[in-house]
Design a protein around this motif. Structure first.
Motif, PDB file in Angstrom:
ATOM      1  N   PHE A   1       2.787   2.890   2.068  1.00 42.18           N
ATOM      2  CA  PHE A   1       1.896   2.730   0.920  1.00 42.18           C
ATOM      3  C   PHE A   1       2.010   1.337   0.316  1.00 42.18           C
ATOM      4  O   PHE A   1       0.997   0.701   0.005  1.00 42.18           O
ATOM      5  CB  PHE A   1       2.213   3.795  -0.133  1.00 42.18           C
ATOM      6  N   VAL A   2       3.225   0.840   0.169  1.00 37.88           N
ATOM      7  CA  VAL A   2       3.427  -0.497  -0.409  1.00 37.88           C
ATOM      8  C   VAL A   2       2.835  -1.564   0.504  1.00 37.88           C
ATOM      9  O   VAL A   2       2.194  -2.515   0.035  1.00 37.88           O
ATOM     10  CB  VAL A   2       4.929  -0.750  -0.671  1.00 37.88           C
TER      11      VAL A   2
ATOM     12  N   TRP B   1       0.295  -1.244   2.665  1.00 38.59           N
ATOM     13  CA  TRP B   1      -1.166  -1.194   2.550  1.00 38.59           C
ATOM     14  C   TRP B   1      -1.624  -1.770   1.217  1.00 38.59           C
ATOM     15  O   TRP B   1      -2.649  -2.450   1.134  1.00 38.59           O
ATOM     16  CB  TRP B   1      -1.669   0.236   2.693  1.00 38.59           C
ATOM     17  N   GLU B   2      -0.881  -1.494   0.165  1.00 41.62           N
ATOM     18  CA  GLU B   2      -1.229  -2.019  -1.144  1.00 41.62           C
ATOM     19  C   GLU B   2      -1.189  -3.548  -1.143  1.00 41.62           C
ATOM     20  O   GLU B   2      -2.078  -4.214  -1.681  1.00 41.62           O
ATOM     21  CB  GLU B   2      -0.247  -1.463  -2.170  1.00 41.62           C
TER      22      GLU B   2
ATOM     23  N   ILE C   1      -4.236  -4.932   0.869  1.00 44.07           N
ATOM     24  CA  ILE C   1      -5.474  -4.864   0.090  1.00 44.07           C
ATOM     25  C   ILE C   1      -5.466  -5.902  -1.021  1.00 44.07           C
ATOM     26  O   ILE C   1      -6.483  -6.572  -1.273  1.00 44.07           O
ATOM     27  CB  ILE C   1      -5.669  -3.441  -0.463  1.00 44.07           C
ATOM     28  N   LEU C   2      -4.336  -6.084  -1.678  1.00 46.61           N
ATOM     29  CA  LEU C   2      -4.232  -7.107  -2.727  1.00 46.61           C
ATOM     30  C   LEU C   2      -4.465  -8.500  -2.148  1.00 46.61           C
ATOM     31  O   LEU C   2      -5.169  -9.319  -2.746  1.00 46.61           O
ATOM     32  CB  LEU C   2      -2.863  -7.032  -3.400  1.00 46.61           C
TER      33      LEU C   2
END
Length: 78
Positions: free
Chosen positions: A43-44, A46-47, A50-51
């Protein structure tokens, strides 16, 4: 016959069992905690991806507008 006190007792027993089961799963098995760590790491990642895409997109748009203004100024002043 189902009575309110019967339902309350069954609910209490279910809650006690579910709390006990959850505690045993979270403390005594490493598979649950490691899978949640892996999920959190994914999750981190992918985050951050995206950022980065959002930041690079914003910088790209800013540079495009900056170059348009610079070219417009150059042709007006030349």
């Amino acid at each position: 016959m189902i009575t309110r006190s019967n339902l309350e007792e069954q609910l209490r027993e279910y809650q006690i069992r579910s709390k006990h089961d959850w505690a045993s799963v979270s403390f005594f098995t490493s598979t649950y905690s490691s899978s949640s760590r892996v999920d959190a790491a994914i999750f981190v990642i992918w985050e951050l991806v995206i950022l980065a895409l959002v930041v690079f997109g914003a910088v790209s748009l800013f540079m495009r507008h900056l170059s348009c203004y610079a070219l417009h100024y150059y042709y007006l002043c030349a």
